[in-house]
Motif scaffolding. Sequence first.
Motif, PDB file in Angstrom:
ATOM      1  N   ILE A 136       4.427   7.631  -9.473  1.00 50.38           N
ATOM      2  CA  ILE A 136       5.546   7.627  -8.531  1.00 50.38           C
ATOM      3  C   ILE A 136       6.678   6.806  -9.137  1.00 50.38           C
ATOM      4  CG2 ILE A 136       6.298   6.971  -6.214  1.00 50.38           C
ATOM      5  CD1 ILE A 136       3.174   7.011  -5.554  1.00 50.38           C
ATOM      6  N   ASN A 137       7.863   7.392  -9.221  1.00 48.57           N
ATOM      7  CA  ASN A 137       9.044   6.671  -9.668  1.00 48.57           C
ATOM      8  C   ASN A 137       9.808   6.285  -8.405  1.00 48.57           C
ATOM      9  OD1 ASN A 137      10.772   5.650 -11.731  1.00 48.57           O
ATOM     10  ND2 ASN A 137      12.182   7.306 -11.274  1.00 48.57           N
ATOM     11  N   ASN A 138       9.710   5.027  -8.010  1.00 48.37           N
ATOM     12  CA  ASN A 138      10.259   4.544  -6.751  1.00 48.37           C
ATOM     13  C   ASN A 138      11.650   3.953  -6.982  1.00 48.37           C
ATOM     14  OD1 ASN A 138      10.642   3.542  -4.196  1.00 48.37           O
ATOM     15  ND2 ASN A 138       9.117   1.922  -4.370  1.00 48.37           N
ATOM     16  N   ASP A 139      12.689   4.750  -6.736  1.00 51.38           N
ATOM     17  CA  ASP A 139      14.072   4.315  -6.926  1.00 51.38           C
ATOM     18  C   ASP A 139      14.530   3.570  -5.679  1.00 51.38           C
ATOM     19  OD1 ASP A 139      16.753   3.974  -7.385  1.00 51.38           O
ATOM     20  OD2 ASP A 139      17.183   6.083  -7.751  1.00 51.38           O
ATOM     21  N   THR A 179       7.851   1.847 -11.192  1.00 49.84           N
ATOM     22  CA  THR A 179       6.983   2.979 -11.489  1.00 49.84           C
ATOM     23  C   THR A 179       5.612   2.573 -10.992  1.00 49.84           C
ATOM     24  OG1 THR A 179       8.256   3.686 -13.409  1.00 49.84           O
ATOM     25  CG2 THR A 179       5.967   4.380 -13.316  1.00 49.84           C
ATOM     26  N   LEU A 180       5.008   3.409 -10.177  1.00 53.65           N
ATOM     27  CA  LEU A 180       3.726   3.105  -9.550  1.00 53.65           C
ATOM     28  C   LEU A 180       2.696   4.153  -9.955  1.00 53.65           C
ATOM     29  CD1 LEU A 180       5.252   2.672  -5.991  1.00 53.65           C
ATOM     30  CD2 LEU A 180       4.842   0.846  -7.645  1.00 53.65           C
ATOM     31  N   VAL A 181       1.438   3.736 -10.051  1.00 51.96           N
ATOM     32  CA  VAL A 181       0.345   4.681 -10.259  1.00 51.96           C
ATOM     33  C   VAL A 181      -0.677   4.432  -9.160  1.00 51.96           C
ATOM     34  CG1 VAL A 181      -1.461   5.520 -11.796  1.00 51.96           C
ATOM     35  CG2 VAL A 181       0.714   4.747 -12.759  1.00 51.96           C
ATOM     36  N   ASP A 182      -0.895   5.451  -8.348  1.00 55.05           N
ATOM     37  CA  ASP A 182      -1.877   5.403  -7.270  1.00 55.05           C
ATOM     38  C   ASP A 182      -3.029   6.330  -7.626  1.00 55.05           C
ATOM     39  OD1 ASP A 182      -0.105   3.787  -5.940  1.00 55.05           O
ATOM     40  OD2 ASP A 182       0.411   5.249  -4.394  1.00 55.05           O
ATOM     41  N   VAL A 183      -4.237   5.953  -7.233  1.00 54.65           N
ATOM     42  CA  VAL A 183      -5.411   6.790  -7.472  1.00 54.65           C
ATOM     43  C   VAL A 183      -6.025   7.153  -6.132  1.00 54.65           C
ATOM     44  CG1 VAL A 183      -7.713   6.906  -8.499  1.00 54.65           C
ATOM     45  CG2 VAL A 183      -5.849   5.798  -9.737  1.00 54.65           C
ATOM     46  N   LYS A 221      -6.305  18.516   6.029  1.00 48.14           N
ATOM     47  CA  LYS A 221      -7.192  17.680   5.235  1.00 48.14           C
ATOM     48  C   LYS A 221      -6.939  16.215   5.552  1.00 48.14           C
ATOM     49  CE  LYS A 221      -7.630  20.784   1.340  1.00 48.14           C
ATOM     50  NZ  LYS A 221      -7.494  20.963  -0.099  1.00 48.14           N
ATOM     51  N   PHE A 222      -8.022  15.470   5.685  1.00 53.87           N
ATOM     52  CA  PHE A 222      -7.938  14.048   5.948  1.00 53.87           C
ATOM     53  C   PHE A 222      -8.656  13.317   4.824  1.00 53.87           C
ATOM     54  CE2 PHE A 222      -7.572  16.189   9.959  1.00 53.87           C
ATOM     55  CZ  PHE A 222      -6.496  15.552  10.544  1.00 53.87           C
ATOM     56  N   SER A 223      -8.025  12.248   4.324  1.00 58.84           N
ATOM     57  CA  SER A 223      -8.628  11.518   3.220  1.00 58.84           C
ATOM     58  C   SER A 223      -8.341  10.036   3.329  1.00 58.84           C
ATOM     59  CB  SER A 223      -8.113  12.048   1.887  1.00 58.84           C
ATOM     60  OG  SER A 223      -6.722  11.877   1.796  1.00 58.84           O
ATOM     61  N   LYS A 224      -9.129   9.280   2.589  1.00 60.49           N
ATOM     62  CA  LYS A 224      -8.936   7.839   2.483  1.00 60.49           C
ATOM     63  C   LYS A 224      -7.610   7.599   1.761  1.00 60.49           C
ATOM     64  CE  LYS A 224     -11.406   3.841   0.743  1.00 60.49           C
ATOM     65  NZ  LYS A 224     -12.571   3.372   0.017  1.00 60.49           N
ATOM     66  N   PRO A 225      -6.861   6.583   2.134  1.00 62.49           N
ATOM     67  CA  PRO A 225      -5.578   6.311   1.464  1.00 62.49           C
ATOM     68  C   PRO A 225      -5.756   6.029  -0.029  1.00 62.49           C
ATOM     69  CG  PRO A 225      -5.816   4.968   3.444  1.00 62.49           C
ATOM     70  CD  PRO A 225      -7.124   5.648   3.218  1.00 62.49           C
ATOM     71  N   SER A 226      -4.723   6.319  -0.783  1.00 55.96           N
ATOM     72  CA  SER A 226      -4.716   6.039  -2.218  1.00 55.96           C
ATOM     73  C   SER A 226      -4.725   4.536  -2.459  1.00 55.96           C
ATOM     74  CB  SER A 226      -3.462   6.628  -2.856  1.00 55.96           C
ATOM     75  OG  SER A 226      -3.432   8.018  -2.696  1.00 55.96           O
ATOM     76  N   VAL A 227      -5.184   4.157  -3.651  1.00 55.90           N
ATOM     77  CA  VAL A 227      -5.196   2.755  -4.055  1.00 55.90           C
ATOM     78  C   VAL A 227      -4.247   2.597  -5.235  1.00 55.90           C
ATOM     79  CG1 VAL A 227      -6.606   0.894  -5.021  1.00 55.90           C
ATOM     80  CG2 VAL A 227      -7.555   2.390  -3.264  1.00 55.90           C
ATOM     81  N   ARG A 228      -3.352   1.622  -5.153  1.00 58.22           N
ATOM     82  CA  ARG A 228      -2.393   1.365  -6.227  1.00 58.22           C
ATOM     83  C   ARG A 228      -3.084   0.582  -7.331  1.00 58.22           C
ATOM     84  NH1 ARG A 228       2.654   0.551  -3.839  1.00 58.22           N
ATOM     85  NH2 ARG A 228       2.457   2.794  -3.878  1.00 58.22           N
ATOM     86  N   VAL A 229      -3.087   1.138  -8.555  1.00 59.07           N
ATOM     87  CA  VAL A 229      -3.723   0.469  -9.685  1.00 59.07           C
ATOM     88  C   VAL A 229      -2.717  -0.089 -10.677  1.00 59.07           C
ATOM     89  CG1 VAL A 229      -5.868   1.787  -9.512  1.00 59.07           C
ATOM     90  CG2 VAL A 229      -4.010   2.633 -10.954  1.00 59.07           C
ATOM     91  N   TYR A 230      -1.439   0.321 -10.546  1.00 57.22           N
ATOM     92  CA  TYR A 230      -0.438  -0.117 -11.520  1.00 57.22           C
ATOM     93  C   TYR A 230       0.947  -0.168 -10.891  1.00 57.22           C
ATOM     94  CZ  TYR A 230       2.515  -0.118 -15.687  1.00 57.22           C
ATOM     95  OH  TYR A 230       3.451  -0.431 -16.632  1.00 57.22           O
ATOM     96  N   THR A 231       1.708  -1.209 -11.215  1.00 61.72           N
ATOM     97  CA  THR A 231       3.117  -1.321 -10.840  1.00 61.72           C
ATOM     98  C   THR A 231       3.876  -1.765 -12.077  1.00 61.72           C
ATOM     99  OG1 THR A 231       2.543  -1.983  -8.579  1.00 61.72           O
ATOM    100  CG2 THR A 231       4.786  -2.439  -9.312  1.00 61.72           C
ATOM    101  N   GLY A 232       4.916  -1.006 -12.444  1.00 60.27           N
ATOM    102  CA  GLY A 232       5.709  -1.336 -13.623  1.00 60.27           C
ATOM    103  C   GLY A 232       7.193  -1.182 -13.358  1.00 60.27           C
TER     104      GLY A 232
END
Length: 81
Positions: free
Chosen positions: A11-14, A22-26, A39-50
């Motif tokens: 994700i490029n969060n401007d 810049t974020l990376v979620d898994v 569809k229902f799912s568990k929320p994503s987990v952020r593993v990286y912030t740059g």
Amino acid sequence: SPQNTYVAEVINNDQGALGGNTLVDVKDNSKTVDLFLGKFSKPSVRVYTGRWGEFTTMQINWKDEHVLVIDGREYSIDDSF
């Protein structure tokens, strides 16, 4: 991931004048429930912030089913995720 258990989303969060990130979620695909209404799912987990805009030069790949590699650094994704 190789067996499609996890999905990494970049994700490029401007944030305008504030810059951004810049974020990376898994997301764990194995915890998604497909119901008639959606569809229902568990929320994503952020593993990286740059830095903002960093996504243009990032190297991202899966080493194996539980290890995501971002610019040479390994991030462990465990089953309790």
